[in-house]
Write a protein that holds these residues in place. Structure first.
Motif, PDB file in Angstrom:
ATOM      1  N   ARG A  83       0.628  -1.224  -0.066  1.00  0.00           N
ATOM      2  CA  ARG A  83       0.001   0.138   0.184  1.00  0.00           C
ATOM      3  C   ARG A  83       0.841   1.229   0.072  1.00  0.00           C
ATOM      4  O   ARG A  83       0.809   2.146   0.893  1.00  0.00           O
ATOM      5  CB  ARG A  83      -0.884   0.133   1.156  1.00  0.00           C
ATOM      6  N   PRO A  84       1.506   1.490  -1.094  1.00  0.00           N
ATOM      7  CA  PRO A  84       2.538   2.766  -1.030  1.00  0.00           C
ATOM      8  C   PRO A  84       1.677   4.012  -0.992  1.00  0.00           C
ATOM      9  O   PRO A  84       2.242   5.086  -0.515  1.00  0.00           O
ATOM     10  CB  PRO A  84       3.404   2.467  -2.307  1.00  0.00           C
ATOM     11  N   ASP A  85       0.511   3.969  -1.353  1.00  0.00           N
ATOM     12  CA  ASP A  85      -0.315   5.016  -1.233  1.00  0.00           C
ATOM     13  C   ASP A  85      -0.346   5.664   0.194  1.00  0.00           C
ATOM     14  O   ASP A  85      -0.506   6.878   0.422  1.00  0.00           O
ATOM     15  CB  ASP A  85      -1.974   4.834  -1.908  1.00  0.00           C
ATOM     16  N   LEU A  86      -0.420   4.960   1.370  1.00  0.00           N
ATOM     17  CA  LEU A  86      -0.528   5.046   2.495  1.00  0.00           C
ATOM     18  C   LEU A  86       0.539   5.853   3.110  1.00  0.00           C
ATOM     19  O   LEU A  86       0.720   6.735   3.991  1.00  0.00           O
ATOM     20  CB  LEU A  86      -0.691   3.923   3.510  1.00  0.00           C
ATOM     21  N   LEU A  87       1.952   5.734   2.173  1.00  0.00           N
ATOM     22  CA  LEU A  87       3.087   6.158   2.893  1.00  0.00           C
ATOM     23  C   LEU A  87       3.241   7.911   2.499  1.00  0.00           C
ATOM     24  O   LEU A  87       3.578   8.818   3.371  1.00  0.00           O
ATOM     25  CB  LEU A  87       4.367   5.846   2.320  1.00  0.00           C
ATOM     26  N   GLU A  88       2.321   8.292   1.583  1.00  0.00           N
ATOM     27  CA  GLU A  88       2.186   9.779   1.611  1.00  0.00           C
ATOM     28  C   GLU A  88       1.500  10.511   2.665  1.00  0.00           C
ATOM     29  O   GLU A  88       1.965  11.591   2.981  1.00  0.00           O
ATOM     30  CB  GLU A  88       1.591   9.914   0.220  1.00  0.00           C
ATOM     31  N   LYS A  89       0.613   9.852   3.067  1.00  0.00           N
ATOM     32  CA  LYS A  89      -0.273  10.334   4.113  1.00  0.00           C
ATOM     33  C   LYS A  89       0.256  10.184   5.782  1.00  0.00           C
ATOM     34  O   LYS A  89      -0.134  10.989   6.665  1.00  0.00           O
ATOM     35  CB  LYS A  89      -1.815  10.010   4.110  1.00  0.00           C
ATOM     36  N   ALA A  90       1.048   9.168   5.655  1.00  0.00           N
ATOM     37  CA  ALA A  90       1.409   8.598   7.142  1.00  0.00           C
ATOM     38  C   ALA A  90       2.266   9.908   7.670  1.00  0.00           C
ATOM     39  O   ALA A  90       3.237  10.294   6.886  1.00  0.00           O
ATOM     40  CB  ALA A  90       2.011   7.210   6.768  1.00  0.00           C
ATOM     41  N   GLY A  91       2.228   9.949   8.897  1.00  0.00           N
ATOM     42  CA  GLY A  91       3.135  10.750   9.526  1.00  0.00           C
ATOM     43  C   GLY A  91       4.546  10.191   9.901  1.00  0.00           C
ATOM     44  O   GLY A  91       4.704   9.350  11.126  1.00  0.00           O
ATOM     45  N   LEU A  92       5.395  10.091   8.860  1.00  0.00           N
ATOM     46  CA  LEU A  92       6.796   9.182   8.768  1.00  0.00           C
ATOM     47  C   LEU A  92       7.782  10.095   9.609  1.00  0.00           C
ATOM     48  O   LEU A  92       7.932  11.441   9.429  1.00  0.00           O
ATOM     49  CB  LEU A  92       7.179   8.682   7.674  1.00  0.00           C
ATOM     50  N   SER A  93       8.579   9.602  10.550  1.00  0.00           N
ATOM     51  CA  SER A  93       9.449  10.440  11.244  1.00  0.00           C
ATOM     52  C   SER A  93      10.895  10.245  10.441  1.00  0.00           C
ATOM     53  O   SER A  93      10.980   9.617   9.509  1.00  0.00           O
ATOM     54  CB  SER A  93      10.067   9.428  12.489  1.00  0.00           C
TER      55      SER A  93
END
Ligand code: ADE
Length: 256
Positions: free
Chosen positions: A222-232
């Protein structure tokens, strides 16, 4: 914190059967969840308890009548409690974990109107409800399953509903990415081993391993989720590392 739902449906037994079992049953016993299901037919005025009729303009299928729905909403709301009124249908806003979290913080009761047949008279959508929710891009035979999906996903976010307070916080989507893989005993089954990192007993090593696996899985599926995720910053480093090791994301997933 507790949450209350009112469900208007022609199949209240479907709702009652599901909420009368397992975790939701216990949540109700603990006073954390209150679900009341109302039979729409109880708010009809004719002998046959009719809730649907032929569509104006012709065409196939039946349409749910506005009158019984109006009567049901009025009766349910007669207690004067604050309510958010939502109808369920495939044309609504797509439900997701973010909506579940926002709704789990509602102090108002949540009234869910389940549709059946080909649709609901448009005047319901226009004037009688606050919003319309879809649980996904597919068409169900009615809104009851959607109502249960919504109740279930919200109830488990209410503190005290799940046994382990951390389990709702840690899992899939709460971080905005997919969950890490889980294992339990035995450490080896038919030659398949539990990753060494999880057996190490080092909390930091375990946390790092899980985060990396969750990111790897999300990148692959689900690479689409990475755009919206709050990544450190560390997450971005891990992702860069994962991308530089492999050319395509499809072979990042080692399972099957
Ligand atoms: N009723 C029929 N299909 C539905 C969907 N996808 N979501 C919510 N309610 C529905």
């Amino acid at each position: 914190m507790a949450i209350g739902f009112d469900i208007i449906t022609i199949f209240p037994e479907i709702i009652e059967a599901y909420i009368g079992e397992s975790i939701l049953k216990r949540a109700a016993q603990k006073g954390l969840l209150d679900v009341k299901a109302y039979n729409l037919r109880d708010f009809t005025t004719d002998k046959h308890r009719t809730v649907d009729d032929y569509p104006y303009g012709g065409g196939s299928g039946m349409v749910m009548k506005v009158g019984p729905i109006y009567n049901a909403l009025k009766a349910v709301k007669a207690d004067g409690a604050e309510r958010l009124t939502l109808m369920l249908g495939p044309q609504g806003k797509t439900y997701d974990q973010g909506m579940a979290e926002a709704l789990s913080r509602e102090s108002r009761r949540i009234l869910l109107l389940c549709g059946r047949y080909e649709g609901i008279d448009e005047r319901v959508r226009e004037s009688l409800v606050d919003d319309e929710i879809s649980i996904g891009d597919y068409v169900l035979t009615g809104g009851e399953l959607a109502a249960l999906v919504i109740i279930d996903s919200i109830a488990r976010l209410i503190p005290g509903v799940l046994g382990d307070e951390d389990s709702a916080k840690e899992e899939s989507f709460t971080w905005g990415i997919l969950d890490y893989p889980h294992y339990t005993r035995p450490p080896e089954f038919m030659g398949m081993k539990v990753p060494q990192e999880l057996l190490s007993g080092h909390h930091k090593e375990i946390a790092d391993f899980r985060r990396k696996e969750a990111l790897k899985r999300t990148l692959a599926r689900r690479p689409d989720l990475l755009e919206k995720a709050g990544l450190s910053k560390r997450d971005s480093e891990i992702l860069n590392e994962l991308c530089s090791h492999k050319t395509g994301t499809e072979d990042l997933e080692e399972e099957k």
